[in-house]
Design an enzyme around this catalytic site. Structure first.
Site, short mmCIF file in Angstrom:
data_model
loop_
_atom_site.label_atom_id
_atom_site.label_comp_id
_atom_site.label_asym_id
_atom_site.label_seq_id
_atom_site.Cartn_x
_atom_site.Cartn_y
_atom_site.Cartn_z
CG HIS A 23 -24.45 -10.53 0.14
ND1 HIS A 23 -25.44 -11.08 0.53
CD2 HIS A 23 -23.26 -11.25 -0.15
CE1 HIS A 23 -25.47 -11.89 0.77
NE2 HIS A 23 -23.93 -12.17 0.23
CG ASP A 54 -27.24 -0.77 -0.37
OD1 ASP A 54 -26.69 -2.42 -0.45
OD2 ASP A 54 -27.87 0.11 0.69
P1 ADP Z 1 -25.08 -3.47 4.85
O1 ADP Z 1 -25.17 -5.37 4.54
O2 ADP Z 1 -24.20 -2.91 3.45
O3 ADP Z 1 -24.87 -2.98 6.22
P2 ADP Z 1 -28.10 -3.55 4.53
O4 ADP Z 1 -29.07 -2.61 4.46
O5 ADP Z 1 -28.70 -4.19 3.48
O6 ADP Z 1 -27.38 -3.22 4.63
O7 ADP Z 1 -28.08 -4.56 5.39
C1 ADP Z 1 -27.87 -3.28 7.19
C2 ADP Z 1 -28.47 -4.59 8.42
O8 ADP Z 1 -27.68 -4.46 9.55
C3 ADP Z 1 -30.44 -4.56 8.37
O9 ADP Z 1 -30.15 -5.43 8.58
C4 ADP Z 1 -30.36 -3.03 9.68
O10 ADP Z 1 -31.51 -3.85 10.48
C5 ADP Z 1 -29.45 -3.71 10.83
N1 ADP Z 1 -28.66 -2.32 10.86
C6 ADP Z 1 -28.08 -1.29 10.08
N2 ADP Z 1 -27.79 -0.15 11.02
C7 ADP Z 1 -28.28 -0.95 12.54
C8 ADP Z 1 -28.32 -0.42 13.60
N3 ADP Z 1 -27.77 0.58 13.93
N4 ADP Z 1 -28.86 -1.04 14.46
C9 ADP Z 1 -29.00 -2.43 14.22
N5 ADP Z 1 -28.67 -2.78 13.92
C10 ADP Z 1 -28.37 -2.27 12.62
#
Ligand code: ADP
Length: 451
Positions: free
Chosen positions: A153, A357
């Protein structure tokens, strides 16, 4: 039809942890009636010798506990203090200790032993992410012959970064035991090929067919998606009372990230500072809503990024705020998905500016949440995996505050017609390549890798 067995570092039990993987896997398994195996999140002195099964989901769920020592060395140590920084181009933040690698190998070997009694002959095994690279090798040692695939990922490092690992050749040995190694982007696959060529016994037999240390393996590019339809529905149903209110009617720029050094949050804040510095007429007219729940706080580098970000937000707010307006609103907690969807929809600009990322699902969520009649603008780092697909976003270099500030200005000024045209193209992509497409494409390729 083969039963899908997915293995990942964590499985959601009760309160789901946030993270793209959790969202994606849940969707993939629901349709296949499969089994999902992962760490429970609990540490104990004497973990059980068998998996613990959990009711209450549309698929089987089984977990294992870890000792505190294994959690420290396998998860906080080798996974998040060695592999994560290296894969995100931050070898300078790596901490190499021999016990980290030993713990990483030991936990993967144990997961294989726990899993084997529960496997069936017709299973297809899908291993997720960087915490579990050695799992296929360990399963093969125990006689498992089923197809085993891996999906990474996060980004795959190029030869220079890969060479900073304590064991680069072992990384390729681990991967060589998979039938299929899946990557998010072509750039990751290219990095894999270049690194394998320089650091292992390697031959490329065709575009997606490699021989490493005498074993044949296949590769492929499978950009992960979101459950687009569900997210659109969530954004449409967002409640008026969950919206953000502003005393001055400022336009919202939104950032949503785990508070990780790879996400480029300080760079984003500095670009916002450059924007306000360069155009005083934006005072009270625009604000940055940054939602960033803390993560991995037991690792030093994460405490540092938290301090840096808070300090910077405080300084910028101190410099520019008026009685009625705070330029940066910084929230340090997870937000329920339905509220998040509404905030994305309300925000005129989505800021996704990581330094590195794998994919970045927030970029896709932001697109899905927009009102097509009056959509916002996505500003996207060229170092997010999503930039290979979402080419109609404003693509920026997150290291360059002037360029990012210009993109913010362009987004603020962008007329309705251009916003609609860009959004329509982005939405088409996010709808076509949703999470269902991703898992089908991957599992088809895994079945064929064996043929
Ligand atoms: P990573 O897997 O590195 O955290 P991604 O952007 O691929 O990054 O996925 C992050 C996920 O987590 C997304 O679905 C996003 O909506 C969720 N997310 C990130 N921050 C928050 C938050 N503060 N509250 C709720 N969901 C969150």
């Amino acid at each position: 039809m083969a039963r899908l067995v997915a293995v990942s570092n964590r499985i959601p039990l009760g309160d789901s942890p946030s993270g793209g993987l959790v969202v994606a896997l849940e969707d993939a398994l629901r349709t296949s009636g499969g089994l999902w195996v992962g760490f429970s999140g609990e540490t104990t002195e004497t973990p059980a010798d068998d998996l613990t099964f959990h009711e209450g989901a549309a698929f089987g769920r089984a977990s294992f506990d870890l000792t505190a020592e294994d959690h420290d060395s396998y998860y906080l140590g080798f996974s998040n203090s060695v592999l994560w920084p290296v894969c995100h181009g931050r070898a300078d933040l790596m901490r190499i200790l021999p016990e980290y690698l030993e713990g990483y190998r030991r936990v993967n070997e144990r997961i294989a032993r726990l899993l084997v009694p529960h496997l069936r002959e017709d299973d297809h095994i899908w291993v997720q992410d960087y915490q579990l690279f050695p799992l296929a090798q360990e399963l093969r040692k125990l006689g498992v012959t089923a197809p085993i695939g891996h999906f990474l990922h996060i980004p795959f490092p190029g030869p220079t970064d890969c060479g900073t690992l304590p064991n680069p050749d072992e990384l390729f040995t681990w991967l060589s035991y998979y039938d299929l190694a899946g990557f998010q982007t072509q750039r990751d696959l290219d990095n894999f090929a270049a690194s394998a060529r320089s650091l292992s016994d390697f031959a490329r037999l065709s575009d997606n067919h490699f021989r490493i240390a005498g074993r044949d393996m296949h590769t492929g590019v499978f950009p992960i998606g979101i459950d687009t339809e569900a997210f659109i529905a969530e954004a449409q149903a967002a409640r008026e009372e969950d919206r953000m209110r502003s005393l001055t009617g400022a336009q919202i720029m939104i950032g949503v990230d785990r508070l990780d050094y790879s996400k480029g949050i300080p760079q984003r804040f500095r670009a916002f500072q450059a924007l306000l510095d360069g155009d005083p007429s934006l005072t009270e007219r625009v604000m940055l809503l940054q939602i960033a729940p803390p993560t991995r706080e037991a690792v030093d580098a994460y405490q540092q990024i938290r301090e840096e970000t808070e300090h910077l937000a405080g300084r910028i707010n101190g410099q520019f705020a008026t009685v009625n307006w705070t330029p940066i609103r910084f929230i340090h907690r997870p937000i329920p998905r339905n509220e998040l969807a509404g905030l994305y929809r309300q925000a005129r600009i989505g800021l996704v500016t990581p330094l590195a990322d794998g994919m970045n699902l927030v970029a896709k969520e932001y697109v899905a949440a927009q009102d097509p009649a009056d959509p916002g603008v996505l500003i996207l780092s060229r170092f997010a995996g999503a930039a290979e697909q979402l080419t109609e976003a404003l693509i920026i270099n997150p290291h360059d505050p002037t360029e990012m500030a210009q993109a913010m200005h362009q987004a603020i000024d962008m007329g309705l017609e251009e916003r609609q045209a860009r959004h329509a193209a982005l939405l088409r992509c996010v709808m076509e390549h949703d999470v269902g497409w991703w898992s089908r494409a991957y599992l088809d390729a895994l079945a064929h890798a064996r043929d």
